[in-house]
Design an enzyme around this catalytic site. Structure first.
Site, PDB file in Angstrom:
ATOM      1  CG  HIS A   1      -1.732   1.209   1.419  1.00 38.45           C
ATOM      2  ND1 HIS A   1      -3.083   1.223   1.215  1.00 38.45           N
ATOM      3  CD2 HIS A   1      -1.390   2.472   1.786  1.00 38.45           C
ATOM      4  CE1 HIS A   1      -3.537   2.448   1.436  1.00 38.45           C
ATOM      5  NE2 HIS A   1      -2.537   3.220   1.794  1.00 38.45           N
ATOM      6  CD  GLU A   2       1.483   3.597   3.847  1.00 39.15           C
ATOM      7  OE1 GLU A   2       1.595   4.634   3.181  1.00 39.15           O
ATOM      8  OE2 GLU A   2       0.518   3.384   4.617  1.00 39.15           O
TER       9      GLU A   2
ATOM     10  CG  HIS B   1       0.415   6.447  -0.773  1.00 38.56           C
ATOM     11  ND1 HIS B   1      -0.685   7.021  -1.363  1.00 38.56           N
ATOM     12  CD2 HIS B   1      -0.037   5.836   0.357  1.00 38.56           C
ATOM     13  CE1 HIS B   1      -1.760   6.772  -0.615  1.00 38.56           C
ATOM     14  NE2 HIS B   1      -1.396   6.053   0.428  1.00 38.56           N
TER      15      HIS B   1
ATOM     16  CG  HIS C   1       0.213   8.960  -7.033  1.00 38.65           C
ATOM     17  ND1 HIS C   1      -0.842   9.314  -6.246  1.00 38.65           N
ATOM     18  CD2 HIS C   1      -0.045   9.503  -8.235  1.00 38.65           C
ATOM     19  CE1 HIS C   1      -1.709  10.032  -6.955  1.00 38.65           C
ATOM     20  NE2 HIS C   1      -1.240  10.161  -8.173  1.00 38.65           N
TER      21      HIS C   1
END
Ligand code: ZN
Length: 701
Positions: A493-494, A497, A500
């Site tokens: 998940h992290e 980011h 991105h």
């Protein structure tokens, strides 16, 4: 807890004298970094460097602003909007280090610096956002925007800049304008106090076990971590459990001592609600009152109306609508789960009603019994190194990126690991630091944040430097760090980011990378969890830490079945917290509100059962009272609608379908906030998302 901390937009004051004789050469912030890729020279940065650097940074940005305002030429996109976007370089540099350390490696000295500098930064920010001359220019350009020859990114930067001013109070006059400044200053102090109180209460509690009998039920690895923690606290020969999640959750899952489970769980959920100097109740009321007053001054009825206008959801009705569509099926499921646990209690001759501190324990028992899934067994396939290699491989297959450890880069703590990210052709993309394990100066949870965001400065591309911070189970004794499956998901998940941030092609900080609506920002992160958990992908990376045996099909099947188990609970505790957040922030009057009573009434209204508490109770709901998620905690669910629907595009083709991966990269990951979020989504998917894949994924339909 997963959260994204965005770079604080900055602001300023006056330069005061530095302590050293020659600050220009002594203070690393005040010269160009000579490190590889210009990463911060953490090894040279001392606490005394921050305040002079902050002050110089604010002074320089103020001079830049004065130059924009004082320019006699007609206002243009370049001499105003672009100049503003690119101002405050030094200040961003200091922020990029200071606020990362404040979250990941703080100490009393940094805390005091924050108390000095926060009001100055807020005042600086306000002096820019409420500068009438600057706003006049922005307004003029905005009025002409149709006739200007702007790229779509520039048009969005102009729109967001203009709206930022209006939302910051630039259209107000006289007293109202002054009052906004005061409110912002107060809010920044109150929200910081909220977080500091919580950290103090979290760190001040220990459950010390002296008698070995009180360890009944706890697996060896849990005991050994508790024994290490005791050693570190100078309590050799005892066992210490804390209010960090990797400590209290396993305790709740395994401890047979019901009264001790209750003790630690109460300590957890009563944090900053104990009537002492670290109590957050009064702060909550003050924060809510100020937020409403601010919204009213700007012409909104509630804080939620003010916040949501800029989100993909647009209105609180749309948020409640989504949450209630999920709440009903989730609550039904949770009641079934509670009944199953009560049956087990009765069957085992327990003469009590299931309570919230029993839930983890019986969930774990049922997981073992019905799914014969033993979390310890699962962990042995998810060593940190194995998971990291698997994650890198997934990203390589999707986007061709490679990751190279860079031990030569300075770090703020020896445990932090820097990686260089490269394109398939070897081009440097950026740096990602990873910080995996809990430490006393680190906030709880997991987050992803920028140290430097990608943009173009003076015609040159500035590459991103990113940090992801977790609180994963530590290695113990001779065992490597073995992650729970949940921690594994968090890592993916992290990292989403971070991608991105790495892949953005935006040239302006206003829209670069993760500068998107908060109900969209979790799409790039949450979509990564889908690959993490997919059986075909698990077989490529989940390997036993001792034998290298690939995770057996049978265990994968159990993991899959178990992933649907307890989803009633997980969805209910999350949705309850989201509704609590919305209830607080749709208030039109909060004067004299009592947070505990309000929370109770709010939970009663939606029919939350006694066996479950909201994932965050008001007094430690840091996301909404100390972070950027007020009227926004629902965002994870909103983004989950998007990520489940988006991942279906891969399921409809293939897991690593190159055309789909390229479409996702080009339409979402590279675009930052340069287009309307729904427009980006439709460009990728060809249609707006639907809720069905989410309900199916959670086993709720
Ligand atoms: Zn996230």
């Amino acid at each position: 807890m997963k959260k994204l901390v965005s770079v604080l937009v900055v602001a300023t004051v006056i330069l005061s004298g530095c302590n050293t004789e020659n600050p220009e050469t002594m203070n690393p912030f005040l010269t160009e970094y000579t490190t590889p890729f210009g990463v911060p020279p953490f090894d040279q940065i001392e606490n005394e460097h921050f305040i002079p650097a902050f002050e110089e940074g604010m002074k320089l940005q103020q001079a830049e602003i004065d130059a924009i305002v004082g320019n006699r030429d007609a206002a243009t996109f370049e001499n105003t909007i672009e100049a503003l976007d690119k101002s405050g370089e030094l200040l961003s540099k200091v922020n990029g280090v200071f606020f990362r350390l404040r979250s990941a490696e703080t100490n009393d000295e940094l805390d005091s610096i924050a108390r000095v500098i926060m009001p100055e930064l807020t005042a600086h920010n306000s002096s820019i956002s409420l500068n009438p001359g600057l706003f006049e220019k922005v307004k003029t350009i905005y009025a002409e925007s149709e006739s200007l020859d702007l790229s779509s990114e520039q048009a969005m930067v102009l729109k967001k800049t203009y709206r930022g001013f209006v939302r910051g109070g630039a259209n107000l006059v006289g007293e109202a304008k002054e009052r906004i400044k005061e409110i912002d200053k107060k809010l920044s102090m109150l929200t910081m106090q909220f977080g500091d109180n919580l950290l103090k209460e979290t760190n001040s509690y220990q459950l010390v076990i002296k008698n070995e009998d009180d360890l009944a039920g706890l697996p060896e690895s849990v005991c050994s971590a508790a024994s290490d923690a005791a050693g570190a606290a100078g309590l050799e020969g005892k066992w210490v459990f804390t209010l960090q999640k990797p400590s209290w959750i396993p305790f709740l899952q395994y401890s047979e001592k019901r009264e001790l489970r209750e003790e630690i769980y109460r300590a957890m959920f009563m944090r900053s609600n104990n009537g002492n100097e670290y109590d957050n109740n009064k702060l909550i009321t003050e924060i809510l009152e100020l937020r409403i007053e601010r919204a009213n001054l700007l012409g909104y009825e509630t804080h939620a109306a003010f916040v949501l206008e800029e989100r993909m959801s647009k209105k609180s009705e749309n948020v409640y609508d989504l949450l209630m569509q999920i709440w009903e099926p989730a609550l039904d499921k949770a009641k079934e789960e509670a009944a199953m646990m009560q049956q087990m209690i009765d069957r085992d001759g327990g003469d009590f009603k299931l309570a919230s501190w029993d839930w983890w324990y019986y969930a774990e028992k049922i997981r073992k019994e019905k799914y014969s899934l033993n979390e310890e067994e699962v962990r042995s396939y998810f060593s940190l190194e194995t998971v990291k290699a698997g994650l890198f491989d997934v990203v390589n297959k999707l986007y061709g990126l490679t990751f190279e450890p860079r031990k030569d880069l300075p770090v703020y703590h020896e445990e932090v690991m820097p990686y260089e990210v490269k394109e398939s052709d070897g081009t440097h993309l950026g740096i990602i630091y990873m910080d995996f394990h809990p430490r006393p100066g680190k906030r709880g949870g997991a987050w992803s944040t920028s140290i430097r965001r990608a943009h173009v400065q003076d015609g040159k591309k500035v590459t991103p430097v990113h940090l992801i911070v977790m609180n994963f189970t530590r290695p113990t004794g001779d065992k490597p760090a073995l992650l729970s499956f949940d921690e594994t998901l968090t890592f993916f998940h992290e990292f989403g980011h971070a991608l991105h941030s790495m892949l953005t092609k935006c040239e302006y900080l206003t829209v670069s990378g993760t500068a998107v609506a908060t109900d969209f920002v979790e799409l790039p992160s949450q979509i990564m969890e889908n690959w993490c958990a997919h059986p075909d992908v698990l077989k490529t990376y989940a390997k036993h830490y001792q034998t290298s045996e690939v995770i057996p099909d049978e265990l994968i099947a159990k993991l899959e079945a178990a992933s649907k188990f307890n989803q009633g609970f997980a969805t209910v505790e999350y949705t309850a917290a989201s509704i609590l957040d919305m209830d607080f922030h749709t208030l039109t009057d909060a004067s004299g509100i009592n947070a505990n009573a309000f929370e109770e009434a709010s939970m009663k209204r939606i029919g939350l059962i006694d066996e479950i508490i909201p994932r965050y109770k008001s007094n430690y709901f840091q996301h909404i009272f100390a972070g950027g998620y007020s009227a926004g905690y629902y965002s994870y669910m909103w983004s989950e609608v998007l990520d489940k629907d988006a991942f279906n595009a891969f399921l409809e083709t293939s897991l690593f379908d190159q055309a789909t991966a390229t479409a996702f990269r080009e339409n979402i990951l590279e675009k930052g906030g340069s287009l309307d979020e729904m427009e980006m989504y439709v460009n990728f998917r060809g249609a707006e998302p639907t809720i069905e894949p989410l309900l199916k994924g959670r086993g709720l339909n």
